[in-house]
Design an enzyme around this catalytic site. Structure first.
Site, PDB file in Angstrom:
ATOM      1  N   HIS A 144       0.829  -1.201   0.000  1.00 59.98           N
ATOM      2  CA  HIS A 144       0.000   0.000   0.000  1.00 59.98           C
ATOM      3  C   HIS A 144       0.869   1.259   0.000  1.00 59.98           C
ATOM      4  CE1 HIS A 144      -2.599   2.963   2.314  1.00 59.98           C
ATOM      5  NE2 HIS A 144      -3.372   2.663   1.284  1.00 59.98           N
ATOM      6  N   HIS A 159      -0.971  10.302  -3.308  1.00 59.71           N
ATOM      7  CA  HIS A 159      -2.262   9.886  -2.774  1.00 59.71           C
ATOM      8  C   HIS A 159      -3.284  11.015  -2.698  1.00 59.71           C
ATOM      9  CE1 HIS A 159      -5.313   9.185   0.318  1.00 59.71           C
ATOM     10  NE2 HIS A 159      -5.357   7.999  -0.227  1.00 59.71           N
TER      11      HIS A 159
HETATM   12 CA    CA Z   1      -5.033   3.820  -3.052  1.00 61.78          CA
END
Ligand code: CA
Length: 322
Positions: A16, A58
């Protein structure tokens, strides 16, 4: 407790934002660490710059993980935020990326993580894919990619069309079909339908599922998690990416985990299930430790993969690291 049968395929480990438990998210060093740890997939979140360069980042705004407030004090909007889409790629290159901090106090979000300030930069999607291609070639170990189209409706309102640019960059690096080692993810169902039917994308698609009050899109995620909703998703996607509490919760400290029927229902319509996000330093509420959280997700609920900030810990649980 659900009667879901544990998944029999070997589950995938998705790094992630890279090895973001150890290094600032979405930096190349974080991707290298996750690759070396053995993650099956490295994640990219993608947003657009003012000059339409897809970058691996992000947030829509810059101030929580970069020094933008010092470099470009005049470029914040009236809401006090600095948007990626307001800066050109060359301008973004002057920013230094750091570990995530809280907006007002500037205190670290995760106290135990990497807090050195170094010359770490935002990279274009093309640069990151080149980096991964290089690592795959040099190590002989192939890691796939797991790419998210971030907030497409928001981009459109800003006059930007993100998806075609993401797909073109993926195609440049050979990611074109369902046989390629890539999953394309998005929270916005309308955009996934457009990606599949209008943009003729053949990649494996993942419908991310959040909570309605996160305002990720105008989808009703509660309806999406029902059997009927999942059947609809299965018409265009190969997988879902739900939030861990949609699958398993611990009612109180020390209590046994309680699983929903989501994994079983998704499997019944042929969808793989890759929930987000496992963090050793921010465990699911009331779960005792990393081991028991992993056991509930993989062995009881039967998930097919996991977004994890700590690929090494997840791989170790799966018996894939010493
Ligand atoms: Ca993502």
């Amino acid at each position: 407790m659900s009667t879901a049968i544990p998944n029999r395929k070997s589950p995938i480990v998705i790094a992630h934002r890279g090895a973001s438990g150890y290094l600032p998210e979405h930096t190349l060093v974080a991707k290298a660490y996750a690759h070396a740890a053995g993650a099956d997939y490295l994640e990219q979140d993608v947003v657009l710059t003012r000059d339409d360069v897809p970058v691996v980042f992000h947030d829509l705004v810059l101030q929580e993980v970069t020094d933008v407030a010092h470099r470009f004090p005049d470029r914040c909007r009236d809401d006090g935020q600095w948007y990626v889409v307001d800066l050109d790629f060359a301008e973004l290159q002057t920013l230094r990326v750091h570990e995530r901090v809280l907006p007002v106090t500037g205190a670290p979000v995760y106290a135990g993580r990497f807090h050195e300030r170094l010359d770490l930069r935002i990279r274009s999607l093309a640069e990151e894919l080149s980096f991964i291609r290089g690592l795959n070639a040099a190590t002989g170990r192939h890691a796939g990619i797991y790419t998210e189209v971030k907030s497409p409706a928001w981009h459109r309102a800003e006059g930007k069309d993100l998806s075609p640019l993401v797909l073109a960059t993926l195609a440049e690096y050979g990611y074109v079909g369902p046989e390629d080692d890539v999953w394309l993810q998005c929270f916005d169902a309308k955009e996934l339908l457009r990606i599949k039917h209008k943009l003729h994308c053949r990649l494996k698609l993942v419908q991310l599922i959040g909570e309605n009050d996160w305002l990720e899109s105008d989808n009703d995620y509660g309806a999406m998690r029902t059997q009927e909703g999942l059947a609809e998703v299965a018409r265009y996607a190969q997988g879902i990416g739900p939030w861990i509490p949609h699958i398993v919760t611990w009612p109180s400290p020390g209590a046994a985990p309680v699983c929903s029927s989501l994994v079983e229902d998704a499997h019944a319509v042929g969808l793989d299930v890759h929930p987000y996000t496992f963090r050793c330093d921010d465990l699911p509420e009331h779960s005792a430790d990393a081991e028991s959280a992993h056991r509930a997700l993989f062995d009881v609920a039967g998930i097919d993969g996991l977004f994890t900030d700590f690929s090494d810990v997840t791989l170790q649980f799966l018996g894939r690291r010493p």
